[in-house]
Write a protein that holds these residues in place. Structure first.
Motif, mmCIF file in Angstrom:
data_model
loop_
_atom_site.group_PDB
_atom_site.id
_atom_site.type_symbol
_atom_site.label_atom_id
_atom_site.label_comp_id
_atom_site.label_asym_id
_atom_site.label_seq_id
_atom_site.Cartn_x
_atom_site.Cartn_y
_atom_site.Cartn_z
ATOM 1 N N TRP A 1 -2.547 -0.940 -17.804
ATOM 2 C CA TRP A 1 -2.912 -0.863 -16.380
ATOM 3 C C TRP A 1 -2.647 -2.230 -15.787
ATOM 4 C CZ3 TRP A 1 -4.275 3.497 -13.871
ATOM 5 C CH2 TRP A 1 -4.804 3.389 -12.588
ATOM 6 N N HIS B 1 -2.107 7.535 -10.912
ATOM 7 C CA HIS B 1 -1.800 6.114 -10.723
ATOM 8 C C HIS B 1 -0.919 5.599 -11.853
ATOM 9 C CE1 HIS B 1 -5.015 4.902 -7.553
ATOM 10 N NE2 HIS B 1 -4.694 6.170 -7.425
ATOM 11 N N ARG B 2 -1.128 6.131 -13.051
ATOM 12 C CA ARG B 2 -0.274 5.710 -14.165
ATOM 13 C C ARG B 2 1.184 6.117 -13.924
ATOM 14 N NH1 ARG B 2 -2.857 3.301 -18.246
ATOM 15 N NH2 ARG B 2 -4.887 4.012 -19.009
ATOM 16 N N GLU C 1 -12.654 6.176 -4.278
ATOM 17 C CA GLU C 1 -12.551 7.633 -4.071
ATOM 18 C C GLU C 1 -13.662 8.370 -4.806
ATOM 19 O OE1 GLU C 1 -8.866 9.842 -4.028
ATOM 20 O OE2 GLU C 1 -7.712 8.004 -3.743
ATOM 21 N N ASP D 1 -9.000 1.598 -5.820
ATOM 22 C CA ASP D 1 -8.815 2.829 -5.034
ATOM 23 C C ASP D 1 -9.515 4.021 -5.674
ATOM 24 O OD1 ASP D 1 -7.134 1.635 -3.071
ATOM 25 O OD2 ASP D 1 -5.519 1.657 -4.538
ATOM 26 N N ILE D 2 -9.380 4.150 -7.002
ATOM 27 C CA ILE D 2 -9.998 5.282 -7.696
ATOM 28 C C ILE D 2 -11.519 5.153 -7.646
ATOM 29 C CG2 ILE D 2 -10.315 6.409 -9.946
ATOM 30 C CD1 ILE D 2 -7.384 5.895 -10.539
ATOM 31 N N LEU E 1 -6.905 11.212 -11.095
ATOM 32 C CA LEU E 1 -6.451 10.048 -10.317
ATOM 33 C C LEU E 1 -5.843 8.999 -11.245
ATOM 34 C CD1 LEU E 1 -9.411 9.636 -7.801
ATOM 35 C CD2 LEU E 1 -7.063 10.277 -7.240
ATOM 36 N N LEU E 2 -6.498 8.827 -12.413
ATOM 37 C CA LEU E 2 -5.986 7.837 -13.367
ATOM 38 C C LEU E 2 -4.562 8.181 -13.798
ATOM 39 C CD1 LEU E 2 -7.321 5.337 -14.975
ATOM 40 C CD2 LEU E 2 -7.225 6.901 -16.910
ATOM 41 N N ASN F 1 2.474 3.576 -11.426
ATOM 42 C CA ASN F 1 2.623 2.271 -12.083
ATOM 43 C C ASN F 1 3.836 2.255 -13.012
ATOM 44 O OD1 ASN F 1 0.355 1.223 -10.840
ATOM 45 N ND2 ASN F 1 -1.019 1.710 -12.533
ATOM 46 N N LEU G 1 5.981 -4.479 -10.825
ATOM 47 C CA LEU G 1 4.635 -4.969 -11.140
ATOM 48 C C LEU G 1 4.686 -6.167 -12.087
ATOM 49 C CD1 LEU G 1 2.869 -1.528 -11.380
ATOM 50 C CD2 LEU G 1 2.125 -3.408 -9.917
ATOM 51 N N ARG H 1 0.865 -1.182 0.000
ATOM 52 C CA ARG H 1 0.000 0.000 0.000
ATOM 53 C C ARG H 1 0.900 1.229 0.000
ATOM 54 N NH1 ARG H 1 -4.940 1.717 1.006
ATOM 55 N NH2 ARG H 1 -5.522 -0.464 0.969
ATOM 56 N N HIS I 1 1.624 -8.401 -6.544
ATOM 57 C CA HIS I 1 0.290 -8.895 -6.852
ATOM 58 C C HIS I 1 -0.745 -7.801 -6.615
ATOM 59 C CE1 HIS I 1 -3.067 -11.661 -6.977
ATOM 60 N NE2 HIS I 1 -3.506 -11.108 -5.875
ATOM 61 N N ALA I 2 -0.523 -6.992 -5.609
ATOM 62 C CA ALA I 2 -1.483 -5.921 -5.316
ATOM 63 C C ALA I 2 -0.743 -4.668 -4.894
ATOM 64 C CB ALA I 2 -2.434 -6.353 -4.213
ATOM 65 N N LEU I 3 -1.207 -3.561 -5.448
ATOM 66 C CA LEU I 3 -0.598 -2.280 -5.135
ATOM 67 C C LEU I 3 -1.734 -1.286 -4.917
ATOM 68 C CD1 LEU I 3 2.116 -0.695 -5.030
ATOM 69 C CD2 LEU I 3 1.774 -0.209 -7.458
ATOM 70 N N ALA I 4 -2.004 -1.020 -3.644
ATOM 71 C CA ALA I 4 -3.049 -0.044 -3.339
ATOM 72 C C ALA I 4 -2.409 1.331 -3.337
ATOM 73 C CB ALA I 4 -3.659 -0.353 -1.971
ATOM 74 N N LEU I 5 -3.065 2.286 -3.986
ATOM 75 C CA LEU I 5 -2.443 3.599 -4.160
ATOM 76 C C LEU I 5 -3.303 4.725 -3.627
ATOM 77 C CD1 LEU I 5 -1.138 3.415 -7.846
ATOM 78 C CD2 LEU I 5 0.137 3.051 -5.735
ATOM 79 N N HIS I 6 -2.668 5.610 -2.904
ATOM 80 C CA HIS I 6 -3.317 6.853 -2.490
ATOM 81 C C HIS I 6 -2.400 7.987 -2.907
ATOM 82 C CE1 HIS I 6 -6.194 4.404 -0.548
ATOM 83 N NE2 HIS I 6 -5.198 3.734 -0.013
ATOM 84 N N THR I 7 -2.875 8.753 -3.869
ATOM 85 C CA THR I 7 -2.031 9.786 -4.457
ATOM 86 C C THR I 7 -2.666 11.147 -4.201
ATOM 87 O OG1 THR I 7 -3.224 9.401 -6.526
ATOM 88 C CG2 THR I 7 -1.114 8.307 -6.282
#
Lengths: 104, 115
Positions: free
Chosen positions: B67, A57-58, B88, B84-85, A53-54, A61, A68, A40, A73-79
């Motif tokens: 993605w 996250h890009r 939100e 997450d998006i 947000l997209l 990523n 990746l 996370r 396996h999982a990457l939770a993101l808060h930007t």
């Protein structure tokens, strides 16, 4: 350098964040303890200003493309931008429980 | 059909579609579960594809979308993001508006494609 440190290092380089938090959540999941597979990330950076947000996250990523492709396996993101971060008083949500469908 | 063409066809013919692990009723991943729950909470129709039941899509969608992770939510043919998006956007009320708008675009007689 373990994977968590690699992620921190790459995101420091890519985002020059004013705040960065990388949490390993691998222990919450149905994988071996040393799998280094679930993370996370909370990143606060000026570079997110004016981006959706997209797009944010890009950016993350892209900085972590190698990880990746190799076992994350999982990457939770808060930007967040610094302004958004202070509005939220540094609050970030927590991850859900796994439910077990880890096919990859 | 070529997997990339199938994906294209799915996101173009379904105004709202989620690619997830499991189904909204029986999700098999916490992130997929949360994203599907947010869509359900909006109360409008959405389609889903269980990628665990369709390895070809599982393998090709990350490349198609540039993605790397699942779930992936598409509204109006555009990727809006992952868990997450979606959460939100749900928290801010934006998701409800997007789905309400997209709901008008479902064909009248045809049910959304649900695999």
């Amino acid at each position: 350098m373990n994977r968590q440190q690699t992620i921190e290092h790459k995101l420091q380089q890519a985002l020059s964040p004013m705040h960065l938090e990388v949490l390993s959540e691998t222990h919450m999941h149905n994988v071996p303890e040393d799998a280094e597979s679930h993370y996370r990330v909370t990143a606060v950076s000026e570079q997110f200003s004016g981006k959706s947000l997209l797009q944010r996250h890009r950016l993350v990523n892209a900085a972590l493309a190698e990880e990746l492709a190799n076992g994350i396996h999982a990457l939770a993101l808060h930007t967040m931008t610094p302004e958004e971060w202070s509005e939220k008083n540094g609050h970030t949500p927590t991850s859900p429980p796994c439910l077990g469908g880890g096919a990859k | 059909m070529d997997p990339l063409d199938r994906i294209k066809e799915q996101i173009e013919s379904n105004p709202v579609i989620i690619y997830m692990k499991g189904t909204p009723q029986f999700p098999q991943c916490g992130f997929s579960s949360r994203a599907a729950a947010a869509l359900q909470d909006c109360g409008d129709k959405f389609a889903y594809v269980n990628i665990l039941a369709d390895p070809e899509i599982f393998e090709n969608l990350p490349k198609f979308a540039d993605w790397p992770t699942f779930p992936q939510v598409y509204v109006d043919g555009e990727l809006i993001g992952g868990c997450d998006i979606t959460l939100e956007l749900h928290a801010s009320g934006e998701l409800q508006k997007m789905l309400k708008e997209a709901a008008k675009k479902w064909p009248d007689e045809e049910e959304g494609q649900q695999n």
